[in-house]
Write a protein that holds these residues in place. Structure first.
Motif, mmCIF file in Angstrom:
data_model
loop_
_atom_site.group_PDB
_atom_site.id
_atom_site.type_symbol
_atom_site.label_atom_id
_atom_site.label_comp_id
_atom_site.label_asym_id
_atom_site.label_seq_id
_atom_site.Cartn_x
_atom_site.Cartn_y
_atom_site.Cartn_z
ATOM 1 N N LEU A 82 0.831 -1.196 0.000
ATOM 2 C CA LEU A 82 0.000 0.000 0.000
ATOM 3 C C LEU A 82 0.873 1.257 0.000
ATOM 4 C CD1 LEU A 82 -2.824 1.296 0.238
ATOM 5 C CD2 LEU A 82 -2.576 1.165 2.734
ATOM 6 N N SER A 83 1.959 1.229 0.765
ATOM 7 C CA SER A 83 2.869 2.381 0.823
ATOM 8 C C SER A 83 3.501 2.647 -0.532
ATOM 9 C CB SER A 83 3.957 2.133 1.874
ATOM 10 O OG SER A 83 3.400 1.962 3.152
ATOM 11 N N PHE A 84 3.929 1.590 -1.207
ATOM 12 C CA PHE A 84 4.518 1.749 -2.538
ATOM 13 C C PHE A 84 3.538 2.416 -3.495
ATOM 14 C CE2 PHE A 84 7.886 -1.485 -1.622
ATOM 15 C CZ PHE A 84 8.959 -0.717 -2.055
ATOM 16 N N TYR A 85 2.281 1.997 -3.424
ATOM 17 C CA TYR A 85 1.280 2.566 -4.332
ATOM 18 C C TYR A 85 0.957 4.013 -3.980
ATOM 19 C CZ TYR A 85 -3.182 3.648 -6.452
ATOM 20 O OH TYR A 85 -4.187 4.284 -7.131
ATOM 21 N N LEU A 86 0.719 4.285 -2.698
ATOM 22 C CA LEU A 86 0.318 5.631 -2.293
ATOM 23 C C LEU A 86 1.428 6.656 -2.514
ATOM 24 C CD1 LEU A 86 -1.664 4.963 1.020
ATOM 25 C CD2 LEU A 86 -2.581 5.465 -1.254
ATOM 26 N N ILE A 140 4.481 17.842 9.202
ATOM 27 C CA ILE A 140 5.732 17.302 8.660
ATOM 28 C C ILE A 140 5.504 16.790 7.253
ATOM 29 C CG2 ILE A 140 7.585 15.612 8.989
ATOM 30 C CD1 ILE A 140 6.799 15.469 11.935
ATOM 31 N N HIS A 141 6.462 17.053 6.372
ATOM 32 C CA HIS A 141 6.445 16.495 5.023
ATOM 33 C C HIS A 141 7.547 15.454 4.904
ATOM 34 C CE1 HIS A 141 7.444 16.425 0.618
ATOM 35 N NE2 HIS A 141 6.146 16.167 0.626
ATOM 36 N N PHE A 142 7.164 14.232 4.552
ATOM 37 C CA PHE A 142 8.133 13.157 4.413
ATOM 38 C C PHE A 142 8.592 13.058 2.964
ATOM 39 C CE2 PHE A 142 5.651 12.101 8.126
ATOM 40 C CZ PHE A 142 6.595 11.614 9.031
ATOM 41 N N SER A 143 9.886 13.097 2.756
ATOM 42 C CA SER A 143 10.443 12.983 1.410
ATOM 43 C C SER A 143 11.759 12.227 1.479
ATOM 44 C CB SER A 143 10.659 14.367 0.797
ATOM 45 O OG SER A 143 11.563 15.129 1.584
ATOM 46 N N GLY A 144 12.224 11.764 0.325
ATOM 47 C CA GLY A 144 13.476 11.029 0.272
ATOM 48 C C GLY A 144 13.413 9.766 1.115
ATOM 49 N N ALA A 145 14.487 9.513 1.850
ATOM 50 C CA ALA A 145 14.567 8.307 2.681
ATOM 51 C C ALA A 145 13.594 8.349 3.852
ATOM 52 C CB ALA A 145 15.998 8.132 3.189
ATOM 53 N N PHE A 146 13.109 9.546 4.204
ATOM 54 C CA PHE A 146 12.221 9.689 5.354
ATOM 55 C C PHE A 146 10.820 9.116 5.090
ATOM 56 C CE2 PHE A 146 15.415 12.967 6.192
ATOM 57 C CZ PHE A 146 15.745 12.653 7.499
ATOM 58 N N VAL A 147 10.517 8.811 3.811
ATOM 59 C CA VAL A 147 9.216 8.188 3.534
ATOM 60 C C VAL A 147 9.137 6.815 4.188
ATOM 61 C CG1 VAL A 147 8.873 9.440 1.370
ATOM 62 C CG2 VAL A 147 10.007 7.205 1.336
ATOM 63 N N LEU A 148 10.298 6.240 4.519
ATOM 64 C CA LEU A 148 10.299 4.949 5.212
ATOM 65 C C LEU A 148 9.661 5.082 6.590
ATOM 66 C CD1 LEU A 148 13.871 3.626 4.301
ATOM 67 C CD2 LEU A 148 11.681 2.924 3.314
ATOM 68 N N LEU A 149 9.853 6.241 7.216
ATOM 69 C CA LEU A 149 9.218 6.489 8.519
ATOM 70 C C LEU A 149 7.706 6.566 8.370
ATOM 71 C CD1 LEU A 149 11.638 9.181 10.030
ATOM 72 C CD2 LEU A 149 11.493 6.747 10.619
ATOM 73 N N LEU A 150 7.265 7.182 7.276
ATOM 74 C CA LEU A 150 5.829 7.273 7.022
ATOM 75 C C LEU A 150 5.249 5.892 6.753
ATOM 76 C CD1 LEU A 150 3.446 9.207 6.716
ATOM 77 C CD2 LEU A 150 3.999 9.396 4.281
#
Length: 372
Positions: A148-152, A177-187
């Motif tokens: 689901l994360s990959f798709y969203l 907070i805006h998650f971008s780059g490697a930080f999307v892993l936290l999201l």
């Protein structure tokens, strides 16, 4: 399906636009699942009795509760199939089948519903079995959350905007907070915790007649209201909340959940004629979690679903205390509702008080959107 039919017939006849309104389809969705559940419930329960799909009470885990719940032995379980069936009827009739939200909600229902059904089946087939291990359940939920994360964060965000990668906090104006780059892993990790947490929390709450179903109704109703207002640009702008195009589809499905659980309470209220089992609790909790993610209300779900959070925390604290404090317990019994039963409160009083608290938390959750 009805929406597609109306659009087709509009080429030849004048069809009232009422079928295009989300509010109208929300009402019909709830009514459809309610009637399907009530009308087919008696036949469904009879079939469960014939198949001997009954609840097993493991008295060795807590002898006191084993005595209190002795009358529940052999009561049919896997009643969640009835709720999910009624919800799918509503989905097929009243939702836009081509919308990503519809497809996502259908998938979480099928995947977690299948997981719960396997768990229930193992418990029934092997009487001393506890079903699927916790690790296997978590692994399945993790795989779904990753996909689901990959798709969203990929195709969905490219088409519908990057709002999905922002974190919103209750009572705070705008995204935090805006998650971008490697930080999307936290999201992605947060989403896994939301999906797994909500799914398993509802499962833990499903221990008394009507307890889980009643609280599911309140949480789903709150999220449905939020989804409905989030779908209207002017209303969302006035309330200063995120505008989520197409979130009306989420509201329709949550309305179906409300209707299905209301119909289920017809048979699940004390004394219960049927239990939803993991077949119902796992997917229904997962639907709440996924809906909160799509609406960007993950943290608000903690408030609205406070009863589910408290039930899950009671188990975590109990297990942690038992392991770290030389087998000392915090509660008489966990989850939390069993603690109060152990203290001598009647089952119906525990359920009613949990409902009242759940209702108050739902109101607080809805009110919070005005304070942003």
């Amino acid at each position: 399906m009805i929406l597609l039919l109306v659009n087709y017939l509009n080429n030849y006849f004048h069809i009232p636009r009422v079928f295009e309104f989300y509010s109208f389809r929300m009402g019909l969705s709830a009514l459809t699942s309610l009637l399907v559940t009530i009308l087919y419930g008696k036949v469904f329960i009879k079939k469960l009795y014939e198949l001997k799909i009954g609840q097993t009470i493991r008295k060795e885990e807590c002898p006191v509760l084993g005595e209190l719940h002795q009358n529940k032995e052999h009561t049919p379980t896997m009643g969640g199939i009835l709720i999910l069936f009624s919800m799918f009827i509503s989905l097929l009739l009243w939702m836009d089948l081509s919308h990503p939200f519809t497809i996502i909600l259908a998938l979480v229902t099928l995947i977690l519903g299948t997981l719960g059904a396997i768990d229930d089946f193992l418990k029934i087939k092997y009487k001393n079995s506890k079903g699927l291990s916790g690790k296997k359940k978590i692994l399945c939920q993790l795989i779904f959350a990753v996909l689901l994360s990959f798709y969203l964060l990929g195709p969905f965000s490219q088409k519908y905007g990057e709002y999905i990668s922002w974190l919103y906090v209750p009572f705070i104006k705008g995204p935090l907070i805006h998650f971008s780059g490697a930080f999307v892993l936290l999201l992605a990790l947060l989403w896994f915790l939301v999906i797994s947490g909500s799914s398993n929390a509802v499962n833990l709450t499903d221990g008394l007649d009507g307890l889980a179903a009643g609280n599911l109704i309140m949480v789903a109703s709150s999220l449905a209201i939020i989804a409905f207002v989030s779908n209207h640009f002017q209303i969302s702008k006035y309330l200063n909340i995120l505008y989520v195009e197409g979130s009306g589809e989420i509201a329709i499905y949550l309305s179906a959940l409300v209707g299905g659980c209301l119909g289920f309470l017809w048979y699940n209220s004390y004394p219960a004629q049927v239990f939803m089992g993991d077949t119902g609790s796992l997917p229904l909790g997962g639907i709440l979690g996924v809906s909160a993610i799509l609406l960007r209300k993950e943290l608000l779900l903690i408030i609205i679903g406070g009863i589910f959070v408290a039930e899950a925390l009671s188990v975590i604290l109990q297990v942690g205390s038992f392991k770290l404090r030389n087998k000392r317990r915090i509660f008489k019994c966990a989850p939390l509702h069993h603690h109060f039963e152990y203290l001598g409160l009647p089952e119906t009083k525990v359920v009613m008080r949990f409902w009242i608290i759940g209702f108050l938390l739902s109101i607080i959750g809805i009110i919070s959107i005005k304070f942003q």
